[in-house]
Design a protein around this motif. Structure first.
Motif, PDB file in Angstrom:
ATOM      1  N   PRO A  12       0.658  -1.431  -0.459  1.00  0.00           N
ATOM      2  CA  PRO A  12      -0.050   0.350   0.549  1.00  0.00           C
ATOM      3  C   PRO A  12       0.642   1.686  -0.276  1.00  0.00           C
ATOM      4  CG  PRO A  12      -0.942  -1.339   1.313  1.00  0.00           C
ATOM      5  CD  PRO A  12       0.329  -1.796   0.741  1.00  0.00           C
ATOM      6  N   ALA A  13       0.324   2.085  -0.952  1.00  0.00           N
ATOM      7  CA  ALA A  13       0.574   3.595  -0.533  1.00  0.00           C
ATOM      8  C   ALA A  13       2.797   3.573  -1.000  1.00  0.00           C
ATOM      9  CB  ALA A  13       0.861   4.405   0.588  1.00  0.00           C
ATOM     10  N   SER A  14       2.530   2.484  -2.428  1.00  0.00           N
ATOM     11  CA  SER A  14       3.814   2.252  -2.499  1.00  0.00           C
ATOM     12  C   SER A  14       4.458   2.538  -3.999  1.00  0.00           C
ATOM     13  CB  SER A  14       4.423   0.838  -2.211  1.00  0.00           C
ATOM     14  OG  SER A  14       3.955  -0.265  -3.102  1.00  0.00           O
ATOM     15  N   ILE A  15       3.613   2.894  -4.332  1.00  0.00           N
ATOM     16  CA  ILE A  15       4.116   3.740  -6.186  1.00  0.00           C
ATOM     17  C   ILE A  15       3.429   4.749  -6.245  1.00  0.00           C
ATOM     18  CG2 ILE A  15       4.660   1.465  -7.099  1.00  0.00           C
ATOM     19  CD1 ILE A  15       1.658   1.411  -7.724  1.00  0.00           C
ATOM     20  N   ASP A  16       3.519   5.846  -7.022  1.00  0.00           N
ATOM     21  CA  ASP A  16       3.509   7.841  -7.949  1.00  0.00           C
ATOM     22  C   ASP A  16       2.249   7.638  -8.619  1.00  0.00           C
ATOM     23  OD1 ASP A  16       5.128   7.344  -9.449  1.00  0.00           O
ATOM     24  OD2 ASP A  16       6.503   8.635  -8.104  1.00  0.00           O
ATOM     25  N   LEU A  17       2.491   6.511  -9.983  1.00  0.00           N
ATOM     26  CA  LEU A  17       1.544   6.118 -11.344  1.00  0.00           C
ATOM     27  C   LEU A  17       1.554   4.737 -11.915  1.00  0.00           C
ATOM     28  CD1 LEU A  17       1.153   7.650 -14.087  1.00  0.00           C
ATOM     29  CD2 LEU A  17       2.776   7.170 -14.989  1.00  0.00           C
ATOM     30  N   ALA A  18      -0.122   5.044 -11.585  1.00  0.00           N
ATOM     31  CA  ALA A  18      -0.500   3.487 -12.308  1.00  0.00           C
ATOM     32  C   ALA A  18      -1.097   3.913 -13.804  1.00  0.00           C
ATOM     33  CB  ALA A  18      -1.257   3.294 -11.191  1.00  0.00           C
ATOM     34  N   ALA A  19      -0.835   2.537 -14.737  1.00  0.00           N
ATOM     35  CA  ALA A  19      -1.402   3.187 -15.838  1.00  0.00           C
ATOM     36  C   ALA A  19      -2.764   1.501 -16.039  1.00  0.00           C
ATOM     37  CB  ALA A  19      -0.205   3.478 -16.808  1.00  0.00           C
ATOM     38  N   SER A  20      -3.942   1.746 -16.613  1.00  0.00           N
ATOM     39  CA  SER A  20      -3.974   0.321 -16.837  1.00  0.00           C
ATOM     40  C   SER A  20      -4.594   1.161 -17.878  1.00  0.00           C
ATOM     41  CB  SER A  20      -5.302  -0.035 -16.124  1.00  0.00           C
ATOM     42  OG  SER A  20      -6.393  -1.127 -16.837  1.00  0.00           O
ATOM     43  N   LEU A  21      -3.998   0.278 -19.474  1.00  0.00           N
ATOM     44  CA  LEU A  21      -4.436   0.260 -21.316  1.00  0.00           C
ATOM     45  C   LEU A  21      -5.480  -0.945 -21.519  1.00  0.00           C
ATOM     46  CD1 LEU A  21      -1.029   2.277 -21.605  1.00  0.00           C
ATOM     47  CD2 LEU A  21      -3.944   3.180 -20.948  1.00  0.00           C
ATOM     48  N   LEU A  22      -6.534  -0.712 -22.021  1.00  0.00           N
ATOM     49  CA  LEU A  22      -7.689  -1.880 -21.777  1.00  0.00           C
ATOM     50  C   LEU A  22      -7.234  -3.201 -21.259  1.00  0.00           C
ATOM     51  CD1 LEU A  22      -7.002  -0.806 -25.915  1.00  0.00           C
ATOM     52  CD2 LEU A  22      -8.507   0.096 -24.235  1.00  0.00           C
ATOM     53  N   SER A  23      -7.401  -2.983 -20.128  1.00  0.00           N
ATOM     54  CA  SER A  23      -7.338  -4.481 -19.871  1.00  0.00           C
ATOM     55  C   SER A  23      -8.009  -4.384 -18.630  1.00  0.00           C
ATOM     56  CB  SER A  23      -6.139  -4.752 -18.831  1.00  0.00           C
ATOM     57  OG  SER A  23      -5.283  -4.030 -17.896  1.00  0.00           O
ATOM     58  N   LEU A  24      -9.311  -3.012 -18.078  1.00  0.00           N
ATOM     59  CA  LEU A  24      -9.582  -3.274 -17.177  1.00  0.00           C
ATOM     60  C   LEU A  24     -11.624  -3.973 -17.822  1.00  0.00           C
ATOM     61  CD1 LEU A  24      -9.429  -0.077 -15.479  1.00  0.00           C
ATOM     62  CD2 LEU A  24      -9.099  -1.984 -14.406  1.00  0.00           C
ATOM     63  N   GLN A  25     -11.951  -3.681 -18.643  1.00  0.00           N
ATOM     64  CA  GLN A  25     -13.369  -3.828 -19.317  1.00  0.00           C
ATOM     65  C   GLN A  25     -13.002  -5.798 -19.127  1.00  0.00           C
ATOM     66  OE1 GLN A  25     -10.903  -2.870 -21.853  1.00  0.00           O
ATOM     67  NE2 GLN A  25     -10.320  -4.548 -22.868  1.00  0.00           N
ATOM     68  N   ASP A  26     -12.652  -6.105 -18.736  1.00  0.00           N
ATOM     69  CA  ASP A  26     -12.239  -8.057 -18.365  1.00  0.00           C
ATOM     70  C   ASP A  26     -11.999  -8.362 -17.226  1.00  0.00           C
ATOM     71  OD1 ASP A  26     -11.750  -8.100 -21.043  1.00  0.00           O
ATOM     72  OD2 ASP A  26      -9.341  -8.101 -21.419  1.00  0.00           O
ATOM     73  N   GLU A  27     -11.754  -7.473 -16.219  1.00  0.00           N
ATOM     74  CA  GLU A  27     -12.048  -7.433 -14.844  1.00  0.00           C
ATOM     75  C   GLU A  27     -13.251  -8.010 -14.315  1.00  0.00           C
ATOM     76  OE1 GLU A  27     -10.107  -7.714 -11.840  1.00  0.00           O
ATOM     77  OE2 GLU A  27      -8.544  -7.904 -14.025  1.00  0.00           O
ATOM     78  N   ASN A  28     -13.427  -9.350 -13.399  1.00  0.00           N
ATOM     79  CA  ASN A  28     -14.351  -9.081 -12.756  1.00  0.00           C
ATOM     80  C   ASN A  28     -15.040  -9.161 -12.484  1.00  0.00           C
ATOM     81  OD1 ASN A  28     -15.496 -11.553 -14.403  1.00  0.00           O
ATOM     82  ND2 ASN A  28     -14.225 -13.161 -13.078  1.00  0.00           N
ATOM     83  N   ASP A  29     -14.389  -7.868 -11.890  1.00  0.00           N
ATOM     84  CA  ASP A  29     -14.350  -6.548  -9.943  1.00  0.00           C
ATOM     85  C   ASP A  29     -13.861  -5.293 -10.331  1.00  0.00           C
ATOM     86  OD1 ASP A  29     -15.380  -5.438  -7.420  1.00  0.00           O
ATOM     87  OD2 ASP A  29     -13.841  -6.911  -6.367  1.00  0.00           O
ATOM     88  N   ILE A  30     -14.147  -4.670 -11.428  1.00  0.00           N
ATOM     89  CA  ILE A  30     -13.441  -3.376 -11.377  1.00  0.00           C
ATOM     90  C   ILE A  30     -13.995  -2.456 -10.544  1.00  0.00           C
ATOM     91  CG2 ILE A  30     -13.981  -1.396 -13.002  1.00  0.00           C
ATOM     92  CD1 ILE A  30     -14.906  -2.948 -15.882  1.00  0.00           C
ATOM     93  N   PRO A  31     -14.809  -2.657  -9.244  1.00  0.00           N
ATOM     94  CA  PRO A  31     -14.688  -1.510  -8.293  1.00  0.00           C
ATOM     95  C   PRO A  31     -13.488  -2.266  -7.479  1.00  0.00           C
ATOM     96  CG  PRO A  31     -16.741  -2.246  -9.085  1.00  0.00           C
ATOM     97  CD  PRO A  31     -15.882  -2.653 -10.357  1.00  0.00           C
ATOM     98  N   GLY A  32     -13.205  -2.966  -7.185  1.00  0.00           N
ATOM     99  CA  GLY A  32     -12.219  -3.850  -6.344  1.00  0.00           C
ATOM    100  C   GLY A  32     -10.933  -3.589  -7.045  1.00  0.00           C
ATOM    101  N   MET A  33     -10.990  -3.439  -8.221  1.00  0.00           N
ATOM    102  CA  MET A  33      -9.809  -3.284  -8.631  1.00  0.00           C
ATOM    103  C   MET A  33      -8.795  -2.442  -8.596  1.00  0.00           C
ATOM    104  SD  MET A  33      -7.192  -4.811 -10.493  1.00  0.00           S
ATOM    105  CE  MET A  33      -5.645  -4.841 -11.729  1.00  0.00           C
ATOM    106  N   LEU A  34      -9.919  -1.190  -9.165  1.00  0.00           N
ATOM    107  CA  LEU A  34      -9.459   0.572  -8.277  1.00  0.00           C
ATOM    108  C   LEU A  34      -9.556   0.698  -7.405  1.00  0.00           C
ATOM    109  CD1 LEU A  34     -12.413   1.843 -11.329  1.00  0.00           C
ATOM    110  CD2 LEU A  34     -10.219   2.022 -11.646  1.00  0.00           C
ATOM    111  N   VAL A  35     -10.097  -0.249  -6.772  1.00  0.00           N
ATOM    112  CA  VAL A  35      -9.558  -0.044  -4.862  1.00  0.00           C
ATOM    113  C   VAL A  35      -8.483  -0.566  -4.578  1.00  0.00           C
ATOM    114  CG1 VAL A  35      -9.920  -0.614  -2.766  1.00  0.00           C
ATOM    115  CG2 VAL A  35     -11.954   0.454  -4.092  1.00  0.00           C
ATOM    116  N   GLN A  36      -7.541  -1.817  -5.304  1.00  0.00           N
ATOM    117  CA  GLN A  36      -6.500  -1.816  -5.353  1.00  0.00           C
ATOM    118  C   GLN A  36      -5.227  -1.122  -5.701  1.00  0.00           C
ATOM    119  OE1 GLN A  36      -5.071  -6.309  -5.285  1.00  0.00           O
ATOM    120  NE2 GLN A  36      -7.767  -6.416  -6.323  1.00  0.00           N
ATOM    121  N   ILE A  37      -5.793  -0.199  -6.749  1.00  0.00           N
ATOM    122  CA  ILE A  37      -4.924   0.472  -7.887  1.00  0.00           C
ATOM    123  C   ILE A  37      -4.864   1.791  -6.940  1.00  0.00           C
ATOM    124  CG2 ILE A  37      -4.532   2.433  -9.834  1.00  0.00           C
ATOM    125  CD1 ILE A  37      -5.913   0.113 -11.681  1.00  0.00           C
TER     126      ILE A  37
END
Length: 202
Positions: A12-37
């Motif tokens: 947690p709180a270890s990176i300053d930039l996160a990028a996700s390009l055209l993969s989130l639509q394949d997630e079963n749990d998009i809200p959960g993935m965004l929370v992790q990011i």
């Protein structure tokens, strides 16, 4: 860091930039993935993302559903359900991002036939991954009829078919006390109607 499916391999709180390009639509749990990011970002860290949105492959979806309903009297899901741009903004807020921004860019790509489109999708790893899809192999007659419907409904005068891709672009910041805050509702000192009226008069 590029966000991929599953749990993020970061503290947690270890990176300053996160990028996700055209993969989130394949997630079963998009809200959960965004929370992790968001949790992986340091305070004031930035998330940039792009995912396929509502309207993507609408022509293919309609053609496949119409052909299957005509030939078998029912239909199996074959194209992912996509979020629209307002849903994406709400998801960023729900995940706790500050200053969320979303926008959508729609592109139309043309192909000789539906089969050329499907070949590109397979090469992209974007074949049907829905858990609720039918496991029964489809016949050549089904795909031939779907291609015929596609050509009848979504072709240009030169005979080439259209395929729509809507890309939702997203940005959001991990909350930090240094970020600008929106003003309290009703605290504006100048009326927007007056500003617009002054411009119209000028």
């Amino acid at each position: 860091m590029v966000a991929k499916a599953g749990h993020l391999p970061f503290e947690p709180a270890s990176i300053d930039l996160a990028a996700s390009l055209l993969s989130l639509q394949d997630e079963n749990d998009i809200p959960g993935m965004l929370v992790q990011i968001r949790r992986a970002l340091m305070p004031d860290g930035l998330f940039l993302g792009a995912m396929a949105g509502a309207g993507t492959l609408a022509e293919l979806r309609e053609s496949l559903l119409a052909a299957e309903a005509e030939l078998s009297g029912g239909a199996s899901p074959r194209v992912l359900p996509f979020a629209d741009v307002r849903d994406a903004g709400a998801l960023l807020q729900r995940a706790g991002f500050a200053l969320p921004v979303t926008d959508v860019e729609t592109t139309t790509v043309r192909y000789a036939t539906m089969f050329d489109l499907m070949a590109d999708l397979r090469a992209m790893g974007a074949a049907n991954t829905l858990s609720g899809r039918s496991r029964r192999p489809q016949t050549r007659a089904f795909f031939a009829r779907a291609a015929q419907i596609y050509a009848e409904r979504f072709s240009d005068p030169d005979g080439r078919i259209r395929a729509t891709f809507s890309i939702i672009w997203m940005s959001g910041w991990a909350p930090d006390a240094s970020q600008r805050k929106p003003l309290r509702r009703g605290s504006a000192e100048v009326s927007l109607a007056k500003v617009l009226g002054d411009r119209g008069a000028g």
